[in-house]
Structure formats: C-alpha cells, structure tokens
Write an enzyme that holds these catalytic residues in place. Structure first.
Site, PDB file in Angstrom:
ATOM      1  N   HIS A  51       0.831  -1.196   0.000  1.00  0.00           N
ATOM      2  CA  HIS A  51       0.000   0.000   0.000  1.00  0.00           C
ATOM      3  C   HIS A  51       0.876   1.260   0.000  1.00  0.00           C
ATOM      4  O   HIS A  51       2.064   1.205   0.328  1.00  0.00           O
ATOM      5  CB  HIS A  51      -0.936  -0.016   1.212  1.00  0.00           C
ATOM      6  N   GLU A  53       1.203   3.958   1.871  1.00  0.00           N
ATOM      7  CA  GLU A  53       1.931   4.428   3.048  1.00  0.00           C
ATOM      8  C   GLU A  53       3.113   3.519   3.378  1.00  0.00           C
ATOM      9  O   GLU A  53       4.135   3.973   3.869  1.00  0.00           O
ATOM     10  CB  GLU A  53       1.001   4.620   4.250  1.00  0.00           C
ATOM     11  N   CYS A 103      -5.635   1.220   6.056  1.00  0.00           N
ATOM     12  CA  CYS A 103      -6.456   0.027   6.277  1.00  0.00           C
ATOM     13  C   CYS A 103      -6.185  -0.526   7.664  1.00  0.00           C
ATOM     14  O   CYS A 103      -5.111  -0.337   8.231  1.00  0.00           O
ATOM     15  CB  CYS A 103      -6.195  -1.016   5.197  1.00  0.00           C
ATOM     16  N   CYS A 112      -2.040  -1.363   7.588  1.00  0.00           N
ATOM     17  CA  CYS A 112      -1.139  -0.210   7.596  1.00  0.00           C
ATOM     18  C   CYS A 112      -1.241   0.542   8.912  1.00  0.00           C
ATOM     19  O   CYS A 112      -0.265   1.137   9.370  1.00  0.00           O
ATOM     20  CB  CYS A 112      -1.477   0.717   6.442  1.00  0.00           C
TER      21      CYS A 112
HETATM   22 ZN   LIG Z   1      -3.063  -0.507   3.878  1.00  0.00          ZN
END
Ligand SMILES: [Zn+2]
Length: 337
Positions: A51, A53, A103, A112
C-alpha cells in the site's frame, strides 16, 4: 503546516497509477520528518503490491540512512516485519499524509494502521475516510495509539481520485480513452509520446475488457496487445453491426485471447473495468454509458477528424504531464449538478 499542499502532492502521485491499481483504489502518501522536510512521496501501484503508506515509509527509511537490506524487499509482509524490528524511531514525531484512511484489517497485507502505530509518529493526515467497513477504523486505531489524526483534507479532490474504485465496487467503471493532437485531430500516425503509450498498454493489461469500434479494427488493423508494458493482452470486444472481419488482422491472432464481436453493449454488464479505445463514432454510441474519459494531448498539429461529440456533460477532474504530453481525466457530471 500546510496540510493541503502536502496532501495535493500525495494525490498527484496517486493519479499516476489511476486505474492501474484495479481492483484496489489509487492511493498516495507523503512522509515528512520531524522538521517538516519531505522524506518521500509514493503511491500504491498495483494490486498485490504494498500500500501507498508502506512504500512511502520504506522510501523514507532508506532516504534517512536506514539499512539497505530493506531496499530489496517488495513483499508487504516482509516490509512490515522488517520495520517493526528495525525502525529505530527514525520517524519519531514525523507526519504521514495519506489520501485514504489507512487500512485496519489483515487482508492480503498486514494493516497499515498497525505499522503506522509502531513508528512513534506525531501525526497522520487523511484525506478520505475508508468506506469499506471491513478495512475501516484505521483513524480510530491511530488515535488510540496516541497519534494525532487530521481528517477531511481536500475532500473533493480525494473523492474524485477514489471514484473509479467506488464504481467498480458498486457496478462497473467504463473508461473511454483517446489520444489527440493540440488541434484536436486524432487520425493517421502515432500521436502520443512513448510514456503515454506505455500507460495505455498498462491499462489494457489490467482492464477486464478492451472495447473498440469495428471500423477502427478494419482501417487500423491493430494488435491491441500490451507489448510496451510486457504484460498480458486484454480480451477484446468489437462493437460492429457486421461480424465480417479479415481474420489476418493481428488482434485476432493473439494466444489465449477472447474476441467478442457484438452489435449491442449488453455483454459489458458482467465486467467491472471496461477500457474503451474509442473513435468519434464510438463516443457518440457509448456517451450515456461512459463514466470517465482520459485524453492524451500531444503538442502537435495535423488536420483530421476530432472528438466533436465531447461536451460539457463531462468535467475535468485532473491533469498531469506525461513526457511531452498532457493527460486529462474527465468524469461524467452528475445529473443534479
Ligand atoms: Zn493498507
């Protein structure tokens, strides 16, 4: 601090991968160190990959002199685990911007929110709340872990960024693409720069179905594969009243490809992400169905036909430079607007 400024950087980065992250949303992230210096700007690039981040934090770690061992890691699980152990507080009092709420559940990748909570950050700034019930709750989790959370920055811009994702979750997303010159003409010869064409090929390889008009097939005799991005050729839907085609046209000779020749659009209904490489005639035929348009504009001029049907029923949501071209994204206006 100017949250909107940094969030815009994150949003612009995410746009570079708009559509390509299917079926995931396009998301961008920016990391600032405790002095407010930019350490990294990154984005989610492809489903199955880390993802936004996570990639931004990885880049920031390497840029702050972190162990090079991390640079070879591409698996999200591996990156998470490495950073849990080795972050050494390199982001203490730092700020992370992310265009979508981090998430908060174990899906294909670890949450995350968990990674962010372990870094002793000062603040996380979020543009758009996660609407997926299963994944949401990231902001709340961060607050519980004593991180300041700011939400709803650049709401309209982040909603636009998220729209394709919401559409293919709900129903389908029809993206109509063409390339034109500065004066609007779009026939005869190569129009776009290499990078623009690579992006189109990437879009072909991730979409569920590529739509093209019968006349274009007869005149241009295209291959419609994804060779410029070394990826898989899409299945093709030819919109044509006549089913009669010269089967020596290259597109018919791609291994493992399905080709449908139809005179109605009903077959599109079962597909989530439909990519149309259209002509003026097809724009007219599909106008009601199209959700978004992407237009590559090159700084060239040459006489020829143009997309006369394009009108104010579409609004521009984003523009970006791509090599020497400009890429413009448009969405269908809501009826009530
Ligand atoms: Zn995530």
């Amino acid at each position: 601090v100017n949250d909107e400024f940094y969030m815009r950087l994150a949003i612009d980065e995410a746009w570079k991968y708009q559509g390509l992250t299917y079926p995931n949303p396009a998301v961008g992230s920016v990391v600032l160190d405790s002095n407010g210096q930019i350490l990294s700007i990154n984005a989610h690039k492809k489903a199955g990959e880390p993802h936004a981040e996570v990639l931004a934090i990885k880049e920031a770690y390497l840029k702050s002199g972190g162990n090079k061992e991390l640079s070879n890691m591409t698996d999200s699980n591996e990156i998470h685990n490495y950073l849990y152990e080795n972050h050494n507080n390199f982001l203490k009092d730092a700020t992370v911007y992310v265009t979508l709420e981090p998430c908060n559940h174990h899906g294909k990748t670890p949450p995350c929110s968990l990674l962010l909570s372990k870094l002793n950050l000062k603040r996380v700034v979020i543009a758009h709340k996660d609407l997926n019930e299963k994944a949401s709750g990231g902001a709340e989790f961060l607050k519980q872990n004593s991180i300041q959370v700011t939400t709803d920055i650049l709401n309209k811009e982040s909603s636009n960024l998220l729209e394709p994702f919401l559409l293919w979750q709900k129903n389908s997303f029809i993206l109509f693409k063409w390339a034109q010159r500065l004066n609007g003409s779009l026939d005869a010869g190569t129009i776009s720069s290499k990078s623009s064409r690579i992006l189109s090929h990437k879009m072909r390889s991730v979409c569920d179905l590529l739509v093209i008009g019968g006349n274009t097939v007869r005149v241009d005799r295209p291959t419609l594969d994804a060779r410029l991005s070394n990826s898989k050729a899409p299945n093709v839907f030819i919109y044509s009243r006549s089913k009669n085609f010269d089967k020596n046209i290259p597109l018919f000779n791609i291994k493992n490809r399905e080709v449908f020749i139809e005179d109605s659009f009903t077959k599109l209904q079962s597909r989530k992400f439909i990519f149309v490489e259209g002509s003026p005639t097809l724009l007219e035929e599909m106008n009601e169905k199209i959700n978004w348009i992407m237009v590559f504009i090159s700084y060239k001029m040459q006489s020829g036909k143009s997309m006369q049907m394009l009108n104010e029923s579409f609004e521009i949501v984003h523009q970006q430079k791509i090599d020497s071209d400009i890429l413009i994204w448009m969405r269908k206006r809501e009826v009530y607007e």
